[in-house]
Each structure stands twice: as structure tokens, then as C-alpha cells.
Design a protein around this motif. Structure first.
Motif, PDB file in Angstrom:
ATOM      1  N   SER A   1      12.563   4.218 -10.124  1.00 44.62           N
ATOM      2  CA  SER A   1      12.004   5.351  -9.378  1.00 44.62           C
ATOM      3  C   SER A   1      11.791   6.593 -10.240  1.00 44.62           C
ATOM      4  CB  SER A   1      12.887   5.684  -8.176  1.00 44.62           C
ATOM      5  OG  SER A   1      12.964   4.573  -7.312  1.00 44.62           O
TER       6      SER A   1
ATOM      7  N   SER B   1       0.347   3.454 -10.349  1.00 44.60           N
ATOM      8  CA  SER B   1      -0.280   2.284  -9.729  1.00 44.60           C
ATOM      9  C   SER B   1      -1.301   1.657 -10.664  1.00 44.60           C
ATOM     10  CB  SER B   1      -0.941   2.673  -8.408  1.00 44.60           C
ATOM     11  OG  SER B   1       0.023   3.146  -7.491  1.00 44.60           O
TER      12      SER B   1
ATOM     13  N   SER C   1      15.924  -0.068  -3.101  1.00 44.17           N
ATOM     14  CA  SER C   1      15.578   0.490  -1.804  1.00 44.17           C
ATOM     15  C   SER C   1      15.709  -0.568  -0.711  1.00 44.17           C
ATOM     16  CB  SER C   1      14.147   1.044  -1.835  1.00 44.17           C
ATOM     17  OG  SER C   1      13.237   0.032  -2.223  1.00 44.17           O
TER      18      SER C   1
ATOM     19  N   ALA D   1       8.791  -3.041   3.530  1.00 44.78           N
ATOM     20  CA  ALA D   1       8.845  -2.168   2.352  1.00 44.78           C
ATOM     21  C   ALA D   1       9.108  -3.029   1.125  1.00 44.78           C
ATOM     22  CB  ALA D   1       9.937  -1.106   2.497  1.00 44.78           C
TER      23      ALA D   1
ATOM     24  N   ASN E   1       0.828  -1.205   0.000  1.00 43.39           N
ATOM     25  CA  ASN E   1       0.000   0.000   0.000  1.00 43.39           C
ATOM     26  C   ASN E   1       0.864   1.258   0.000  1.00 43.39           C
ATOM     27  OD1 ASN E   1      -2.730   1.248   0.274  1.00 43.39           O
ATOM     28  ND2 ASN E   1      -1.872   1.985   2.209  1.00 43.39           N
ATOM     29  N   ASP E   2       1.946   1.236   0.777  1.00 46.08           N
ATOM     30  CA  ASP E   2       2.870   2.379   0.796  1.00 46.08           C
ATOM     31  C   ASP E   2       3.487   2.606  -0.579  1.00 46.08           C
ATOM     32  OD1 ASP E   2       2.414   2.809   3.480  1.00 46.08           O
ATOM     33  OD2 ASP E   2       4.210   1.772   4.156  1.00 46.08           O
ATOM     34  N   LEU E   3       3.805   1.512  -1.273  1.00 49.27           N
ATOM     35  CA  LEU E   3       4.384   1.634  -2.612  1.00 49.27           C
ATOM     36  C   LEU E   3       3.396   2.284  -3.575  1.00 49.27           C
ATOM     37  CD1 LEU E   3       6.637   0.992  -4.697  1.00 49.27           C
ATOM     38  CD2 LEU E   3       5.434  -1.156  -5.127  1.00 49.27           C
ATOM     39  N   THR E   4       2.159   1.813  -3.585  1.00 47.48           N
ATOM     40  CA  THR E   4       1.178   2.378  -4.521  1.00 47.48           C
ATOM     41  C   THR E   4       0.922   3.845  -4.212  1.00 47.48           C
ATOM     42  OG1 THR E   4      -0.640   1.555  -3.132  1.00 47.48           O
ATOM     43  CG2 THR E   4       0.071   0.160  -4.946  1.00 47.48           C
ATOM     44  N   ASN E   5       0.928   4.201  -2.940  1.00 46.60           N
ATOM     45  CA  ASN E   5       0.764   5.612  -2.574  1.00 46.60           C
ATOM     46  C   ASN E   5       1.954   6.445  -3.037  1.00 46.60           C
ATOM     47  OD1 ASN E   5      -1.725   5.197  -1.361  1.00 46.60           O
ATOM     48  ND2 ASN E   5      -0.848   4.901   0.686  1.00 46.60           N
ATOM     49  N   ALA E   6       3.152   5.887  -2.886  1.00 47.94           N
ATOM     50  CA  ALA E   6       4.366   6.617  -3.275  1.00 47.94           C
ATOM     51  C   ALA E   6       4.451   6.792  -4.790  1.00 47.94           C
ATOM     52  CB  ALA E   6       5.604   5.888  -2.760  1.00 47.94           C
ATOM     53  N   LEU E   7       4.046   5.770  -5.526  1.00 48.13           N
ATOM     54  CA  LEU E   7       4.096   5.846  -6.983  1.00 48.13           C
ATOM     55  C   LEU E   7       3.016   6.775  -7.525  1.00 48.13           C
ATOM     56  CD1 LEU E   7       4.739   2.106  -7.943  1.00 48.13           C
ATOM     57  CD2 LEU E   7       6.387   3.980  -7.971  1.00 48.13           C
ATOM     58  N   GLY E   8       1.910   6.886  -6.805  1.00 47.23           N
ATOM     59  CA  GLY E   8       0.803   7.714  -7.261  1.00 47.23           C
ATOM     60  C   GLY E   8      -0.195   6.896  -8.063  1.00 47.23           C
TER      61      GLY E   8
END
Length: 316
Positions: A167, A70, A136, A159, A59-66
Motif C-alpha cells: 500500500s 495501475s 486488506s 475486494a 476496478n475499485d483497486l485500480t481507482n484506489a491505486l491511481g
């Protein structure tokens, strides 16, 4: 009676089968593994160790990617990227946390990873940057280590181990043009037609998009050949639509699927004939080719053209 029940329970367990690596993964990670077509591999008899990002980590990844990126992550044309990311989490042997603590190990993708369980303020996984590609880092979920499966062991991490080179990859082919200084004329034309711009920015098209992008040099070459009157008679939107198609085509795709002078249908409905994977013949018998290497965005590919392709129909 009790012995019969024990025998029955043993036979039932054997019939049902022990949980596999796939079964032991967090649910969000299972969804990504299935989308990448790797489910059967993690259910096979091969023994592996999976460093499994938790649901929160995904979930953190999808939020970070936008949302834009995603949306494209599980599209079929990005299967190679998703597989690349996921296999960055697999060790080709079975390791308990005790076996791996403080060790440098080789991932299934060939990169090196170091894992620290004890003796650190916060146990973590990180890349060995001098030996393979950097990615990462992540902390270990100490409450979920050494999860046994029939074909290996799972350790949860907090993570996703995202390769560093992914990135900065642009979200869309339009963004790719915006980041480069060689497409100012093309960008100004695209910005004049909202529906064309919307097509190139779309991340919902499951088949992706490919833009054959004339650079400023190509446009200046064309402008040097046309009079103002000839230019005024050309429908520039139709010209733009003759430069992209609603499928993500890498050079490898073009070489494999369109290498026998096959036709690629563009957004305006007209076709371009392929000659190899870098040369093209237009509907008006014009020849052109791409330059340098292909460029990739999360929603497709950009191939830089040496010429502006003119469609058969340029009427307004």
C-alpha cells in the motif's frame, strides 16, 4: 434415438471439457491472471479454491491505486508483484463455503486467512495477522459462492486482498526520492531538467526504469573535490542521465544478467560495467558501489550510490 442423443451430448461435453478455475473467474481477474502468467496454473489438474475479486473489486483497486500505479500493474517487470497479489487469493485445496466457514486456512503464499460465511452481520475474509503477513479484508459475494470448476471451487469476494506492505510503495522512482531526506541535492538537479524528471516519473515504459541514486553524502564528497570553475564546465544533465537506465533492474537481475562484467547502457548512451551486483566501474575508470538494500517503486528500482558517477562526455 433419445439415448443416442444423450450419449452424443455426453461425448461432446467430454470433448469440450468442463470449465476450469480460470474460466470461472470474473473477466477483469482473468485479464490479470493472464498478465501474470498464471493462466496455465489455473487450468491445470491441481485442485484449488480461489477467492475471486469481482470486476467491481478490481476496478475499485485500480481507482484506489491511481492511474500511475495501475499503468504499471501488468508491466512484465512487475510480474512478481502481480503474481504475489493474485496468489494471495488461492487456497491449495478445494473448499466449499460450508467447509471453510469459521475456519483458519493457509493460502498458497503461506499466509493465514479466516473466512466467515454464517453467523456474522456481513460474511467476510480477513488475514490472521499473527500468522503471516497482514492484508486488506473483503466481504463475500453470497450470490456467487461454491462455483464449481473441473479443478476446484471459486468464491467471489468484493475486494482485492492487497498485502499491506504494498500500500505505501511509491508510484515512481522520483516519488521514492521525494519521500527520503537523503537526496536533496539530486532532487534539486532533477527538478532543473524537465525531461529527466519526466523519465523518472514515467509509468508507461513497459520495461521500467532503474535509478542509481547518489545521496547527499556522495554529492558533497564530489563537490569537495571540484573547484567552482571545474563544476561550471560540467554538463550536469549528462551526469544525471548517466545514473538511470530504461529497464527495471533489481539486484537479482543485475546478478543474474550482468554479473560477468557486463555493460549496462544508461540514458546518456554511455555504459557502466558491473562487478558483482553492487559494484560498478564507469566509462572514466571510476569505481563505486551501492549501499544498503535496493528500494522499489511501482515503475522500477532505486539503488543508492556512494559516489556520483562521471560520464566520459561532460561537455556542454
Amino acid at each position: 434415438m433419445l439415448s443416442r442423443l444423450l450419449v452424443f451430448a455426453t461425448l461432446l461435453a467430454a470433448a469440450v471439457g468442463s470449465p476450469t478455475l480460470f474460466d470461472r473467474l470474473p473477466s477483469s481477474l482473468r485479464n490479470l491472471v493472464s498478465a501474470a502468467g498464471l493462466e496455465d496454473a489455473l487450468k491445470s489438474d491441481v485442485s484449488w479454491t480461489v477467492l475471486a475479486p469481482t470486476n467491481g473489486a478490481v476496478n475499485d483497486l485500480t481507482n484506489a491505486l491511481g492511474n500511475e500505479v495501475s499503468n504499471t500493474l501488468t508491466h512484465p517487470f512487475n510480474n512478481d508483484l502481480l503474481s504475489y497479489i493474485l496468489l494471495q487469493h488461492v487456497l491449495p485445496k478445494e473448499y466449499t463455503s460450508a467447509n471453510i466457514d469459521g475456519q483458519k486456512k493457509t493460502l498458497l503464499r503461506g499466509n493465514k486467512v479466516r473466512v466467515y460465511v454464517d453467523g456474522e452481520s456481513e460474511p467476510f475474509v480477513r488475514s490472521s495477522r499473527k500468522e503471516g503477513e497482514a492484508f486488506s479484508s473483503a466481504t463475500l459475494d453470497l450470490g456467487n459462492l461454491n462455483i464449481e470448476a473441473s479443478n476446484g471451487i471459486v468464491h467471489y469476494i468484493n475486494a482485492v486482498l492487497l498485502p499491506k506492505k504494498l500500500s505505501p510503495m511509491p508510484a515512481t522512482v522520483y516519488d521514492m526520492l521525494s519521500e527520503k531526506g537523503e537526496f536533496t541535492i539530486l532532487l534539486s538537479l532533477i527538478d532543473s531538467y524537465n525531461d529527466v524528471k519526466s523519465d523518472l516519473q514515467s509509468t508507461t515504459q513497459e520495461s521500467g526504469i532503474t535509478l542509481f541514486a547518489p545521496n547527499d553524502k556522495a554529492f558533497n564528497k564530489l563537490l569537495g573535490k571540484l573547484t567552482d570553475e571545474e563544476l561550471a564546465d560540467i554538463n550536469l544533465k549528462k551526469v544525471l542521465e548517466y545514473h538511470y537506465t530504461d529497464q527495471a533492474l533489481s539486484r537479482e537481475n543485475i546478478k543474474r544478467d550482468f554479473n560477468n562484467k557486463e555493460l549496462i547502457t544508461m540514458a546518456n548512451g554511455e555504459t557502466v560495467k558491473t562487478i558483482g551486483c553492487i559494484k560498478f566501474k564507469t566509462a572514466t575508470n571510476q569505481y563505486t558501489k551501492t549501499t544498503a538494500h535496493q528500494r522499489r517503486a511501482w515503475n522500477g528500482y532505486v539503488h543508492v550510490l556512494k559516489d556520483v558517477m562521471i560520464p566520459a562526455d561532460t561537455s556542454k
